[in-house]
Design an enzyme around this catalytic site. Structure first.
Site, PDB file in Angstrom:
ATOM      1  N   LYS A  89      22.385  -2.716  11.440  1.00  0.00           N
ATOM      2  CA  LYS A  89      22.857  -2.030  10.402  1.00  0.00           C
ATOM      3  C   LYS A  89      23.102  -0.558  11.070  1.00  0.00           C
ATOM      4  CE  LYS A  89      20.612   0.350   7.615  1.00  0.00           C
ATOM      5  NZ  LYS A  89      20.099   1.718   7.355  1.00  0.00           N
TER       6      LYS A  89
ATOM      7  N   LYS B 103      20.614  11.366  13.452  1.00  0.00           N
ATOM      8  CA  LYS B 103      20.031   9.984  13.664  1.00  0.00           C
ATOM      9  C   LYS B 103      20.761   8.884  14.388  1.00  0.00           C
ATOM     10  CE  LYS B 103      16.937   6.673  12.820  1.00  0.00           C
ATOM     11  NZ  LYS B 103      16.411   6.329  11.424  1.00  0.00           N
TER      12      LYS B 103
ATOM     13  N   THR C 117      18.461   5.857   6.282  1.00  0.00           N
ATOM     14  CA  THR C 117      19.626   5.959   7.495  1.00  0.00           C
ATOM     15  C   THR C 117      20.816   5.336   7.059  1.00  0.00           C
ATOM     16  OG1 THR C 117      17.973   5.790   9.308  1.00  0.00           O
ATOM     17  CG2 THR C 117      19.937   5.237   9.716  1.00  0.00           C
TER      18      THR C 117
END
Length: 289
Positions: A241, A173, A98
């Site tokens: 994050k 995502k 990711t």
């Protein structure tokens, strides 16, 4: 059977690489920054390990990466010992990290210069999804590259979808994480409210989960949340994050994400409570402190 390299054997990568070897039947060589993890994987699944990403990728038809962040990704792909130093023309680089859409487009361009295909293919489903081989994979790629790689990706996935050009997988995502953040906060507030009201949370969830309020988070996390247990999946540090990537992208494209920004701050509060490695459902702990 294809020759496959897998770079990054964390809680997701370790089982994903295993499915490529066992379920997919591929010839798999792995690399991990901690060599002991590579050795453990090779012993468990009967594959091979290599001392550098470049060596793992040599002669491979498909190279998977699943690392921590943009800088880690650049290191194992474009760095001195990165996979793009040795990947053969016609091979495909599939990134399951990711990361940002910017680094995905950057790697697509770098791969194209070497005659290598590229797919940004972040995953959703958590550690359990990786271990059970039922991840959702969101891909950004050219059509022909995607079609060639999909049968290989299927080894660890329940759903694989082409979302658009390179970068589109990462953008998808980001939407996934936006939706999770809002759902978990709502569930945390609902459980908190119910407990303060003196209701039996199990009875409440048994009823409302069958209606419009139902969600994966409610089904899979309400029990552990109600018990104050937060060691069941994706850590706060990693969620922050991811949300940082989301909010940075929103600043560029002009999207307004007030709820996401607020929940990101709430996760920061959980970190200050010492919950860096607690799972994302620990938003409830913040309400109950």
């Amino acid at each position: 059977m294809a020759k496959v390299a897998f770079i990054g054997l964390g809680v997701m990568g370790f089982p994903m690489a295993g499915h490529l070897k066992v379920k997919g039947g591929h010839d798999v060589t792995v690399y991990n920054r901690t060599a002991a993890k590579s050795a453990a994987w090779a012993e468990k699944f009967g594959g091979k390990s290599a001392p550098t990403p470049a060596e793992a990728a040599r002669d491979a038809d498909f190279v998977f990466t699943c690392v921590g962040n943009d800088d880690d990704l650049r290191s194992v792909t474009s760095g001195k010992d990165g996979v793009l130093q040795t990947m053969k023309a016609g091979a495909i680089l599939i990134d399951n990290t990711t990361a940002s859409a910017d680094v995905a487009r950057e790697l697509y361009a770098a791969a194209k210069e070497k005659g290598v295909g590229f797919i940004d293919a972040p995953v959703s489903g958590g550690q359990a999804g990786a271990e059970n081989g039922v991840l959702t994979v969101m891909c950004g790629a050219e059509d022909a590259v995607y079609e060639k790689a999909k049968p290989v990706i299927d080894a660890f996935a329940r759903m694989v979808g082409l979302m658009g050009a390179p970068g589109a997988g990462q953008l998808t995502k980001m939407i996934n994480q936006i939706c999770i953040a809002g759902i978990v906060q709502g569930l945390a507030e609902g459980i908190h409210f119910g407990k303060r009201a003196g209701l039996d949370i199990e009875k409440v969830v048994d009823v409302i989960s069958k209606g419009a309020a139902g969600s994966w988070q409610m089904e899979n996390r309400h029990k552990t949340m109600n018990e104050g247990k937060y060691d069941f999946g994706f850590a706060i540090d990693w969620m922050r994050k991811d949300l940082g990537i989301v909010l940075d992208e929103a600043r560029h494209n002009g999207a307004k994400l007030p709820l996401t920004a607020l929940v990101d701050q709430f996760y920061g509060d959980v970190q200050t409570m010492g919950g860096n490695r607690w799972d994302t459902s620990s938003l409830l702990a913040r309400l109950e402190k």
